[in-house]
Write a protein that holds these residues in place. Structure first.
Motif, PDB file in Angstrom:
ATOM      1  N   GLU A  58       0.839  -1.196   0.000  1.00 34.12           N
ATOM      2  CA  GLU A  58       0.000   0.000   0.000  1.00 34.12           C
ATOM      3  C   GLU A  58       0.880   1.254   0.000  1.00 34.12           C
ATOM      4  O   GLU A  58       1.889   1.318   0.700  1.00 34.12           O
ATOM      5  CB  GLU A  58      -0.929   0.014   1.214  1.00 34.12           C
ATOM      6  CG  GLU A  58      -1.977  -1.083   1.180  1.00 34.12           C
ATOM      7  CD  GLU A  58      -2.910  -1.023   2.384  1.00 34.12           C
ATOM      8  OE1 GLU A  58      -2.724  -0.110   3.228  1.00 34.12           O
ATOM      9  OE2 GLU A  58      -3.825  -1.870   2.490  1.00 34.12           O
ATOM     10  N   GLY A  59       0.483   2.222  -0.820  1.00 28.13           N
ATOM     11  CA  GLY A  59       1.228   3.470  -0.911  1.00 28.13           C
ATOM     12  C   GLY A  59       2.239   3.505  -2.036  1.00 28.13           C
ATOM     13  O   GLY A  59       2.716   4.580  -2.405  1.00 28.13           O
ATOM     14  N   GLU A  60       2.569   2.352  -2.605  1.00 29.24           N
ATOM     15  CA  GLU A  60       3.517   2.308  -3.715  1.00 29.24           C
ATOM     16  C   GLU A  60       2.826   2.632  -5.031  1.00 29.24           C
ATOM     17  O   GLU A  60       1.624   2.397  -5.195  1.00 29.24           O
ATOM     18  CB  GLU A  60       4.188   0.926  -3.793  1.00 29.24           C
ATOM     19  CG  GLU A  60       5.073   0.610  -2.598  1.00 29.24           C
ATOM     20  CD  GLU A  60       5.810  -0.706  -2.772  1.00 29.24           C
ATOM     21  OE1 GLU A  60       5.720  -1.298  -3.867  1.00 29.24           O
ATOM     22  OE2 GLU A  60       6.474  -1.148  -1.811  1.00 29.24           O
ATOM     23  N   THR A  61       3.584   3.161  -5.971  1.00 29.80           N
ATOM     24  CA  THR A  61       3.060   3.523  -7.284  1.00 29.80           C
ATOM     25  C   THR A  61       3.446   2.471  -8.307  1.00 29.80           C
ATOM     26  O   THR A  61       4.597   2.019  -8.339  1.00 29.80           O
ATOM     27  CB  THR A  61       3.598   4.901  -7.726  1.00 29.80           C
ATOM     28  OG1 THR A  61       3.180   5.886  -6.774  1.00 29.80           O
ATOM     29  CG2 THR A  61       3.063   5.287  -9.094  1.00 29.80           C
ATOM     30  N   VAL A  62       2.487   2.074  -9.126  1.00 32.23           N
ATOM     31  CA  VAL A  62       2.718   1.024 -10.121  1.00 32.23           C
ATOM     32  C   VAL A  62       2.229   1.507 -11.488  1.00 32.23           C
ATOM     33  O   VAL A  62       1.376   2.395 -11.585  1.00 32.23           O
ATOM     34  CB  VAL A  62       1.981  -0.276  -9.739  1.00 32.23           C
ATOM     35  CG1 VAL A  62       2.612  -0.911  -8.530  1.00 32.23           C
ATOM     36  CG2 VAL A  62       0.498  -0.005  -9.494  1.00 32.23           C
ATOM     37  N   GLU A  63       2.772   0.930 -12.532  1.00 32.61           N
ATOM     38  CA  GLU A  63       2.372   1.248 -13.885  1.00 32.61           C
ATOM     39  C   GLU A  63       1.333   0.246 -14.382  1.00 32.61           C
ATOM     40  O   GLU A  63       1.177  -0.837 -13.816  1.00 32.61           O
ATOM     41  CB  GLU A  63       3.587   1.255 -14.827  1.00 32.61           C
ATOM     42  CG  GLU A  63       4.615   2.330 -14.500  1.00 32.61           C
ATOM     43  CD  GLU A  63       5.763   2.334 -15.494  1.00 32.61           C
ATOM     44  OE1 GLU A  63       5.845   1.381 -16.302  1.00 32.61           O
ATOM     45  OE2 GLU A  63       6.568   3.282 -15.462  1.00 32.61           O
ATOM     46  N   VAL A  64       0.630   0.637 -15.451  1.00 35.92           N
ATOM     47  CA  VAL A  64      -0.349  -0.259 -16.056  1.00 35.92           C
ATOM     48  C   VAL A  64       0.339  -1.544 -16.501  1.00 35.92           C
ATOM     49  O   VAL A  64       1.397  -1.508 -17.138  1.00 35.92           O
ATOM     50  CB  VAL A  64      -1.025   0.427 -17.266  1.00 35.92           C
ATOM     51  CG1 VAL A  64      -1.907  -0.558 -18.027  1.00 35.92           C
ATOM     52  CG2 VAL A  64      -1.846   1.610 -16.808  1.00 35.92           C
ATOM     53  N   GLY A  65      -0.238  -2.686 -16.129  1.00 36.29           N
ATOM     54  CA  GLY A  65       0.325  -3.983 -16.488  1.00 36.29           C
ATOM     55  C   GLY A  65       1.252  -4.566 -15.447  1.00 36.29           C
ATOM     56  O   GLY A  65       1.668  -5.728 -15.572  1.00 36.29           O
ATOM     57  N   ALA A  66       1.586  -3.783 -14.406  1.00 37.44           N
ATOM     58  CA  ALA A  66       2.505  -4.278 -13.383  1.00 37.44           C
ATOM     59  C   ALA A  66       1.871  -5.419 -12.581  1.00 37.44           C
ATOM     60  O   ALA A  66       0.657  -5.466 -12.376  1.00 37.44           O
ATOM     61  CB  ALA A  66       2.919  -3.145 -12.451  1.00 37.44           C
ATOM     62  N   LEU A  67       2.727  -6.340 -12.097  1.00 40.01           N
ATOM     63  CA  LEU A  67       2.257  -7.468 -11.300  1.00 40.01           C
ATOM     64  C   LEU A  67       1.910  -7.001  -9.890  1.00 40.01           C
ATOM     65  O   LEU A  67       2.715  -6.362  -9.207  1.00 40.01           O
ATOM     66  CB  LEU A  67       3.338  -8.550 -11.248  1.00 40.01           C
ATOM     67  CG  LEU A  67       2.986  -9.809 -10.453  1.00 40.01           C
ATOM     68  CD1 LEU A  67       1.855 -10.564 -11.136  1.00 40.01           C
ATOM     69  CD2 LEU A  67       4.211 -10.705 -10.303  1.00 40.01           C
ATOM     70  N   LEU A  68       0.692  -7.321  -9.448  1.00 43.25           N
ATOM     71  CA  LEU A  68       0.250  -6.952  -8.107  1.00 43.25           C
ATOM     72  C   LEU A  68       0.370  -8.118  -7.128  1.00 43.25           C
ATOM     73  O   LEU A  68       0.682  -7.929  -5.957  1.00 43.25           O
ATOM     74  CB  LEU A  68      -1.210  -6.470  -8.149  1.00 43.25           C
ATOM     75  CG  LEU A  68      -1.489  -5.210  -8.973  1.00 43.25           C
ATOM     76  CD1 LEU A  68      -2.985  -4.955  -9.036  1.00 43.25           C
ATOM     77  CD2 LEU A  68      -0.773  -4.020  -8.367  1.00 43.25           C
ATOM     78  N   GLY A  69       0.100  -9.308  -7.603  1.00 47.94           N
ATOM     79  CA  GLY A  69       0.156 -10.486  -6.744  1.00 47.94           C
ATOM     80  C   GLY A  69      -0.209 -11.724  -7.536  1.00 47.94           C
ATOM     81  O   GLY A  69      -0.378 -11.682  -8.758  1.00 47.94           O
TER      82      GLY A  69
END
Length: 505
Positions: A63-74
């Motif tokens: 939580e709080g981290e920035t991710v790009e479109v398509g990035a792996l979340l889990g």
């Protein structure tokens, strides 16, 4: 085999998002389509559903981290979740759960359509159907409201509504699932009951208490010494997003918004408060308010006035209105003359037809004239494209078509984008004089007013003439006073001598 959870497409202009909160932790059992994590962008919050049933095996982003479109979340481990979700289920219940999967080929998803380049979200309005209803192709399912227009979503096929995913008031982005329709017809008996079960669970989420500000928004609130109650949240359940804080800081609305929340509300008597009605502003009204205030805060806005003798135009209308309507199928009004006069003036004074982009000035070699139309949902400005290349009859026909679409709520984004100059006719409501506000990023707007008989000095004699006040509001950063006055004089000259419009003088 593990199933990956990735950041979905968030819109044309959105390339990254911040992890707002996880709804599950590693080891938790999840079912397909169950919300796992909430992402926050500068425009909207998005809940990412589970792509499959199973056990949440790992979380790759905190939580709080920035991710790009398509990035792996889990990742979700298959098998365990299905077994854990219904260990004691009877065989008949398991069969009922798998029935929709068998009929998957007949299940049609209804998703949020793209509403235009600058529109990245919409608000779900009232549903015209409920789970279990049988619909025909093109029946209206729900109305979506963007910051520019309302859009009815029709049924793509005939069938039975088996699931409604988005609740009234939810904010959705293009591609978001709204509902599902079973086109086979077999779900008319079993699917509605199964689909209606989740509805009570989703309702509290949409109408519950407001959520805490998104992480990025919290940081900006602290940097600007603001509290969450000073900013109107546009996210789900009223959550304050980063874009809300940016808009509040830019417009200075935060300080103004804080006053109604505190001092003025305290002395209201209980009996008076009971007679008040609090109604949430529509997204269209919110956008109108924001854009008008932004125009005042950004442009060096100034207004110049003149008056025009409408006698010549009125005489011309009186003489040819019947013949005009018979030939062209539309009534001869004033807007055709004004639009044509404005186009002539814009050709002579191009700065009024330009806009500022950073340190550049963009001159438009065409005239897309916006015509402000008041509707029961707010002010909209459909655009007559290439009006300078149209005849008065063609302009009247196009304005008539756009006005009807506006009143019927049928305007699309293509009808309201790209305008280079705007005409606002407050005279139809009886306004005698006003100072219109610019329709940013345009540099000019013409205000028309009520035609009123007034005594005028003509050739040394006092005569009664049908006069109208004209107002031109312009951006003084790009349009000089001389240009603004000359523009308005040219409009006046064209209207007082309509032959100029015919001879292109």
């Amino acid at each position: 085999m593990a199933t990956e959870i990735r950041v979905p497409t968030l819109g044309e202009s959105v390339s990254e998002a911040t992890i707002a909160q996880w709804f599950k932790k590693p080891g938790d059992t999840v079912t397909a389509d169950e919300p796992l994590v909430e992402l926050e962008t500068d425009k909207v919050t998005v809940e990412v559903p589970a792509p499959a049933s199973g056990t949440l095996e790992s979380i790759s982003v905190k939580e709080g981290e920035t991710v790009e479109v398509g990035a792996l979340l889990g990742q979700i481990a298959a098998g365990a979740g299905a077994a854990a979700s219904a260990p004691a289920a009877a065989p008949a219940e398991k069969k009922a759960e798998t029935a929709p999967a068998k009929a998957a080929g007949n299940i049609v998803d209804v998703v949020t359509p793209s509403a235009g380049e600058s529109v990245t979200e919409a608000e779900v309005g009232e549903w015209s159907v409920k789970v279990g209803d049988v619909v025909k192709a093109d029946d209206v399912l729900v109305e979506l409201e963007t910051d520019k227009a309302a859009q009815e979503i029709p049924a793509p096929v005939a069938g039975t509504v088996v699931k409604i995913v988005a609740s009234t008031g939810d904010t959705v982005t293009p591609g978001t699932l709204l509902c599902q329709i079973d086109a086979s017809g077999s779900a008319a008996f079993a699917a509605p009951a199964a689909a209606s079960a989740p509805a009570p669970a989703t309702a509290p989420a949409a109408s519950g208490s407001s959520m805490p500000p998104a992480p990025a928004a919290s940081k900006m609130l602290a940097e600007n010494n603001l509290s969450a109650d000073q900013v109107a949240g546009s996210g789900k359940r009223g959550q304050v997003l980063k874009g809300d804080v940016i808009a509040a800081v830019a417009s200075g609305a935060a300080s103004a918004a804080s006053a109604p929340v505190s001092a003025p509300r305290a002395p209201v008597a209980a009996q008076d408060e009971a007679r008040e009605e609090r109604v949430r502003m529509t997204k269209l009204r919110q956008t109108i308010a924001r854009r008008l205030k932004d125009a005042q805060n950004t442009a060096a806005m100034l207004t110049t006035y003149n008056e025009v003798d409408m006698g010549p135009v009125m005489e011309l209308r009186k003489q040819y209105k019947d013949l005009f309507e018979k030939k062209h199928g539309v009534k001869l009004g004033f807007m055709g003359f004004f639009t044509k006069a404005v186009c002539h003036a814009l050709k002579e004074i191009p700065a009024v037809n330009a806009e500022i982009d950073g340190t550049d000035v963009i001159f438009k070699n065409f005239c897309h004239i916006g015509v402000a139309v008041g509707t029961d949902k707010g002010l909209v400005v459909p655009v007559v494209r290439d009006a300078d290349q149209m005849s008065i009859a063609e302009i009247e026909q196009e304005i008539g078509n756009l006005g009807k679409k506006a009143r019927d709520g049928k305007l699309g984004m293509a009808d309201m984008t790209g305008g280079t100059f705007t005409i606002s006719n407050g005279g139809v409501y009886g306004s005698l004089m006003s100072s219109p506000i610019l329709n940013a990023p345009q540099s000019g707007i013409l205000g028309m007013h009520k035609i009123q008989d007034r005594p005028m000095a003509v050739n040394g004699q006092v005569v009664i003439r049908p006069m109208m006040y004209l107002a031109l509001s312009y951006d003084h950063r790009i349009v000089d006073g001389k240009e603004a006055v000359t523009f308005l004089v040219r409009v006046k000259e064209s209207l007082e001598d309509p032959q100029r419009l015919v001879l292109d003088l």
